[in-house]
Design an enzyme around this catalytic site. Sequence first.
Site, PDB file in Angstrom:
ATOM      1  CB  ILE A 151      -0.781  -0.075   1.280  1.00 11.49           C
ATOM      2  CG1 ILE A 151      -0.182  -0.058   2.708  1.00 11.49           C
ATOM      3  CG2 ILE A 151      -1.859  -1.133   1.018  1.00 11.49           C
ATOM      4  CD1 ILE A 151      -1.088   0.055   3.587  1.00 11.49           C
ATOM      5  N   GLY A 152       1.964   1.265   0.179  1.00 13.10           N
ATOM      6  CA  GLY A 152       2.922   2.414   0.100  1.00 13.10           C
ATOM      7  C   GLY A 152       4.591   2.036   0.127  1.00 13.10           C
ATOM      8  CB  ALA A 153       7.518   3.182  -0.542  1.00 13.72           C
ATOM      9  N   GLY A 154       8.094   3.144   2.692  1.00 15.77           N
ATOM     10  CA  GLY A 154       8.442   3.889   3.740  1.00 15.77           C
ATOM     11  C   GLY A 154       9.912   4.386   3.556  1.00 15.77           C
ATOM     12  CD  GLU A 155      14.064   6.834   7.410  1.00 11.38           C
ATOM     13  OE1 GLU A 155      15.181   7.327   7.592  1.00 11.38           O
ATOM     14  OE2 GLU A 155      13.185   7.045   8.335  1.00 11.38           O
ATOM     15  CD  GLU A 178       7.749  -3.673  -1.515  1.00 14.00           C
ATOM     16  OE1 GLU A 178       7.737  -3.512  -2.890  1.00 14.00           O
ATOM     17  OE2 GLU A 178       7.327  -4.596  -0.940  1.00 14.00           O
ATOM     18  CB  VAL A 179       4.036   0.623   3.857  1.00 10.02           C
ATOM     19  CG1 VAL A 179       2.742   0.466   5.285  1.00 10.02           C
ATOM     20  CG2 VAL A 179       5.350   1.542   4.432  1.00 10.02           C
ATOM     21  CE  LYS A 198       5.687   2.444   9.476  1.00 10.45           C
ATOM     22  NZ  LYS A 198       6.174   3.664  10.313  1.00 10.45           N
ATOM     23  CG  ASP A 222       7.971  14.822  11.715  1.00  7.31           C
ATOM     24  OD1 ASP A 222       7.499  15.962  11.287  1.00  7.31           O
ATOM     25  OD2 ASP A 222       8.108  13.783  11.015  1.00  7.31           O
TER      26      ASP A 222
END
Length: 883
Positions: free
Chosen positions: A600-604, A607-608, A626, A719
């Site tokens: 569903i996405g990409a993190g630092e 992949e997420v 994650k 943050d």
Amino acid sequence: MDTKWVTSELAWTSHPESGWEEVSGYDEAMNPIRTYQVCNVRESSQNNWLRTGFIWRREVQRVYVELKFTVRDCNSIPNIPGSCKETFNLFYYEADSDVASASSPFWMENPYVKVDTIAPDESFSRLDAGRVNTKVRSFGPLSKAGFYLAFQDQGACMSLISVRAFYKKCASTTAGFALFPETLTGAEPTSLVIAPGTCIANAVEVSVPLKLYCNGDGEWMVPVGACTCATGHEPAAKESQCRPCPPGSYKAKQGEGPCLPCPPHSRTASPAASICTCYSNFYRADSDSADSACTTVPSPPRGVISNVNETSLILEWSEPRDLGGRDDLLYNVICKKCHGGPGAGGASACSRCDDNVEFVPRQLGLTERRVHISHLLAHTRYTFEVQAVNGVSGKSPLPPRYAAVNITTNQAAPSEVPTLHLHSSSGSSLTLSWAPPERPNGVILDYEMKYFEKSEGIASTVTSQKNSVQLGGLRPDARYVVQVRARTVAGYGQYSRPAEFETTSERGSGAQQLQEQLPLIVGSATAGLVFVVAVVVIAVVCLRKQRRGSDSEYTEKLQQYVAPGMKVYIDPFTYEDPNEAVREFAKEIDVSCVKIEEVIGAGEFGEVCRGRLKQPGRREVFVAIKTLKVGYTERQRRDFLSEASIMGQFDHPNIIRLEGVVTKSRPVMILTEFMENCALDSFLRLNDGQFTVIQLVGMLRGIAAGMKYLSEMNYVHRDLAARNILVNSNLVCKVSDFGLSRFLEDDPSDPTYTSSLGGKIPIRWTAPEAIAYRKFTSASDVWSYGIVMWEVMSYGERPYWDMSNQDVINAVEQDYRLPPPMDCPTALHQLMLDCWVRDRNLRPKFSQIVNTLDKLIRNAASLKVIASAQSGSVSLPLFPLCF
């Protein structure tokens, strides 16, 4: 095969030799033909066979046979036995090559396959002329390389005039701007054979798949899918071609429409144009369609009139003579403050006006031709440029055209009031005084005082004609924030700096005694607190020594308590072995319990994913996963798992919940609860205007409650932003992204500013002291929370819009604060402004923010007062100002 056109011998095989006989003859048009005839009617038990040569099948699956023949009427033949017939049989035999001989295959129905018994429509007698019968039969499916035709006579007097073997096909065709190839019919008369199509040249598919059906009669039917002419092309030749648009015309969209002449002020130089280019100095706005006429920038406004009233003025003007061909005309007013001039013995130098100059209704994007300008300096020369802009002004390389007017102001508003002084305090009142402004700039008419209880944040105002006032009706033992400003005929001056004063307790003597003993109490409490902290530190060190070498998982031994019910956050980076912190605070999960479903996405770090977690004895739940990318370094693994070590210490309904980690297999994973609506900023943008104010305040209350919990654990997030708040299906907001609180990486979607001390900081969300001195505290998180409030009430708008990071720093340093979003209640914007107080010690605590939001939710009527667009802010330019 067609024997009609054969003039030489056919040389077919017959059995027996006394049966069928090949003869020459003439057809009805007197053309020579070769025929076969048989007439052994006077002999009983006839079995006469005739077989053609080998016919190659190719890819044909069904064969049609046309027979032309004549048959003698048995009644016209005298003295014949009863075995005379007027029919014959048609057979075929399949083979992979020409292998038939005089004796093979056997002359019998099996191995030959019977097609039909053929009977004439008309027979003839001796006295009549021969009447030709025509019959067509078909057979299939065929599977071998070829076949033979065979004819069996069992006692007829007949002549086989011609034999034609043929097949049927659908000829290649163009339909719906698609080309379909020649297609053979199917094995059965009712078969439908699919023919795939391809778009003709300069056409594109509009629905797929492209196919036609070929029926058993060789006819096309049931079209599926279609093509259409591409941009820059129009239908031609009865929709069988897509012809390029000729020069001077265009077609912006694919479809069956024709090419159109270019709109005004545009042209094309080559064929097949999908858009016409604008003439020089003519443009299209980004929102204009391709068929829109090209337009130009407007001429300057006309007849600018100024009406100066001391330190304010009204500007009015008339519409430009040329609107550029558009109806989206707007006006910008550019303010310049000038110094010197011919009267001062030198040339005039002008610079941008101060940010506190106020424009009503606004400075940029005006639709009406009138603006009120105030807060100017007294006795100062100004130049105002009124620009006329429209939708294509940003396309022109030249600055907007303007008309200018020069003015000189008169008397100014008073300067800021000096510090306030407390004369007396009681349980319900405060008596205050102050000195007059250093520069009154006229006769002071009165003073306006604004005050509010620090824990409440809702302000009240009073006026006084003297430089002192008594504030009554206050709550005992409460702290109040007070500001005052002076007013002359030129208007109000600026508010004084916020000052805090406290009412006394209703228990007067007790309060006095408590005040006398306060130093002793504070000293004792401080000593006690130091002792408890020392005990905690010693206990942590001892416990770490005991834990080394131990493999126990997920204990709470390091969750020490300063006071009952109060956990202390322990930084995992203080461990000599970071893996020990992971074992202490994060539960290890067997990888067999985890099922990854989709990315569903990409993190630092990798992949997420979304997946499911099914642990023994527990129900299956959705989780966010994650993963740590392949080829990681040991430092990356440590930094990746540090977020789990942090999250594992938190347990609150408004903090993202850690389910566990997978470290004993690959890939390394962190599992958290799954939040269906993802990040708060994108969720708000997708649902712009869909929630009530109470729902938005409820979201803010949840975030504040989570931050209150973190601050009480002595944890600083660093943050806090709407992008780091996750939302579930019940609109519950939860604080997340704890890995970024220590390592803030550079992200193109979230620009950061590199401070002089190193490291990346998200400027738009960060308090001034954190930017300048790297001083991160719960108070700096409160500043960030104020920005989150603004994001929520503006439905995910970008804070400070398109200002650069350096512009944001300069604006905040000059006390600029974000204005209230559209339809934002006054009480919420005031709470934002409280979070953005320069002195961090004067900002509210998260516990106070939660209390304030709770009171607003209980008193919904207080949320109906809407803040004005200029509340607490200075207008910002929409276009760059060049000087």
